[in-house]
Design a protein around this motif. Structure first.
Motif, short mmCIF file in Angstrom:
data_model
loop_
_atom_site.label_atom_id
_atom_site.label_comp_id
_atom_site.label_asym_id
_atom_site.label_seq_id
_atom_site.Cartn_x
_atom_site.Cartn_y
_atom_site.Cartn_z
N LEU A 19 0.77 -0.67 -13.76
CA LEU A 19 1.91 -1.31 -13.11
C LEU A 19 3.18 -1.18 -13.94
CD1 LEU A 19 0.18 -4.55 -11.75
CD2 LEU A 19 0.92 -2.54 -10.43
N ASP A 61 4.34 2.42 -13.56
CA ASP A 61 4.85 2.63 -12.21
C ASP A 61 6.25 2.02 -12.06
OD1 ASP A 61 2.63 3.96 -11.43
OD2 ASP A 61 1.79 2.36 -10.19
N ASN A 76 2.93 -4.13 1.90
CA ASN A 76 2.83 -4.17 0.44
C ASN A 76 2.13 -2.91 -0.09
OD1 ASN A 76 4.10 -6.66 0.03
ND2 ASN A 76 2.21 -7.77 0.47
N PRO A 77 2.55 -2.46 -1.27
CA PRO A 77 3.54 -3.06 -2.16
C PRO A 77 4.97 -2.81 -1.68
CG PRO A 77 2.70 -1.03 -3.12
CD PRO A 77 1.89 -1.28 -1.89
N ARG A 78 5.78 -3.86 -1.76
CA ARG A 78 7.17 -3.81 -1.35
C ARG A 78 8.07 -4.23 -2.51
NH1 ARG A 78 7.54 -6.50 4.65
NH2 ARG A 78 9.63 -5.62 4.51
N ARG A 137 8.56 4.83 -3.40
CA ARG A 137 7.12 4.92 -3.27
C ARG A 137 6.79 5.82 -2.08
NH1 ARG A 137 4.95 0.08 -5.81
NH2 ARG A 137 6.45 -1.65 -5.82
N ASN A 159 3.84 2.26 2.14
CA ASN A 159 2.77 1.72 2.95
C ASN A 159 3.38 1.17 4.24
OD1 ASN A 159 0.20 1.01 3.67
ND2 ASN A 159 0.02 -0.71 2.26
N ASP A 186 -2.08 6.86 -3.23
CA ASP A 186 -1.13 5.84 -2.80
C ASP A 186 -1.73 4.86 -1.79
OD1 ASP A 186 1.48 6.86 -4.13
OD2 ASP A 186 0.61 8.64 -3.17
N SER A 187 -1.07 3.70 -1.66
CA SER A 187 -1.58 2.60 -0.83
C SER A 187 -1.82 2.96 0.63
CB SER A 187 -0.62 1.40 -0.92
OG SER A 187 -0.58 0.89 -2.22
N THR A 199 -9.41 2.23 -5.14
CA THR A 199 -8.21 1.82 -5.87
C THR A 199 -8.09 2.62 -7.17
OG1 THR A 199 -9.34 0.11 -7.15
CG2 THR A 199 -8.53 -0.50 -4.95
#
Length: 356
Positions: free
Chosen positions: A60, A63, A111-113, A118, A121, A149-150, A196
């Protein structure tokens, strides 16, 4: 790839077939991870083997730094006329920002927002994944490469649930290369976690450049795609193109390997100028949204490999697998690979170079 692409081209002469899977005696053989994640060095506990909290915290943190760097570049390209006119990729940031802004404003983003900087999503990502999983190419595939990615998490889940091999990269190729996951390596209670970044690190089997693997379908994340031409824009860091080039080097894919993306319908555009795309930009063959499947009229050729003359020394210093590959090819051929021009990186993009 916006930031760093690599090409094997003149004045460097390289016979791909000659060096594909060369130095087999140096190939690394990895044992599969067992369900208890037994330590590679001893039989210590799972906690000592893999620190999930530390891994996720570091992921995180990096990122966030990467997104901040991309935000600085985006602001420069979209707000500074002189910089925009001097950079042939500035137009990409205009389209990206428009899509990101739209998804946030209409609450399409998930999310993630915020989704800026990015692979965004979106609402309906699971529906798009279901349509993708029903494609004949996916159904028949044995090995599917999916971005980490998400919005593509459900695609990764469906790949493993269907008993296929899942090939996925380490986040931003920072700490490694690709990892392979198979349902036989997992239990019903761990398959979701395996989709994940933490799960890939825990349960995946790392592979090297000598791995003999055939990828049947590539699933790629996108910010914007044009169904008329197959043109695609990512988030601007260029990792999808880099991963594609490395897989071409390995012989794992070729021109016939389908490239599929899953996006929201609002991410479909008609204003990506094909004539301004670069040789390393990866086009898509199929677009899956929550409402439709589009077979593109792809007119853009796919990249043929790695473009060393586009790779700056700064970018090379950030990605260990590239340094290893460059050293290998130079040793095998006895020739020095070309290098791209130096670039001034945003301060936050200056990550510590790790020893190769």
């Amino acid at each position: 790839m916006d930031s760093y692409m690599i090409r094997l081209s003149s004045p460097f002469t390289y016979n791909h077939k000659c060096y594909l899977f060369a130095n087999q005696k140096l190939s690394r053989h990895f044992t599969s991870f067992n369900f208890r994640l037994q330590s590679r060095k001893n039989s210590t506990s799972d906690a000592k083997e893999f620190d999930e909290s530390a891994f996720e915290a570091e992921r995180l943190r990096l990122d966030a730094k990467a997104r901040e760097s991309m935000a600085q570049i985006s602001k420069t390209m979209t707000e500074t006329t002189a910089e925009a006119e001097a950079d042939p990729k500035a137009w990409k940031w205009v389209i990206r920002k428009r899509i990101w802004d739209l998804m946030e404003a209409q609450n399409i983003a998930q999310n993630p927002r915020p989704v800026h900087h990015r692979i965004p999503n979106f609402v309906g990502a699971s529906s798009a994944a279901k349509k993708l999983s029903e494609l004949e190419a996916f159904v028949m595939a044995n090995c599917v490469k999916v971005n980490p990615d998400s919005p593509q998490k459900q695609v990764r889940f469906l790949t493993l649930s269907d008993g296929k091999k899942l090939l996925t990269p380490q986040p931003r190729l920072r700490t490694g290369f690709f990892s392979i996951l198979e349902s036989s390596m997992l239990t019903p209670s761990t398959i979701n976690e395996a989709c994940t970044s933490v799960g890939v690190a825990k349960y995946g089997r790392p592979i090297g450049l000598d791995e003999k693997i055939k990828v049947d379908v590539i699933v790629i994340g996108s910010v914007a795609v044009d169904p008329t031409t197959g043109a695609r824009l990512g988030k601007g860091e260029g990792f999808a193109e880099l991963e594609y080039g490395l897989l071409r080097y390995m012989g794992a894919i070729d021109d016939s390997t389908l490239v599929v993306t899953s996006v929201h319908d609002c991410q479909i555009v008609d204003d990506i100028p094909v004539e301004k795309l670069l040789v390393h930009d990866v086009p898509v063959d199929i677009i899956c949204t929550p409402t439709q499947v589009i077979f593109t009229n792809r007119t853009i050729p796919k990249p043929q490999g790695i473009y060393w003359d586009k790779l700056s020394p700064e970018k090379l210093g950030q990605i260990r697998i590239l340094r290893e590959l460059k050293s290998r090819i130079e040793q095998e051929t006895g020739q020095k690979l070309p290098c791209g021009p130096s670039e001034k990186l945003p301060p936050n993009a200056q990550r510590r170079r790790r020893r190769s």
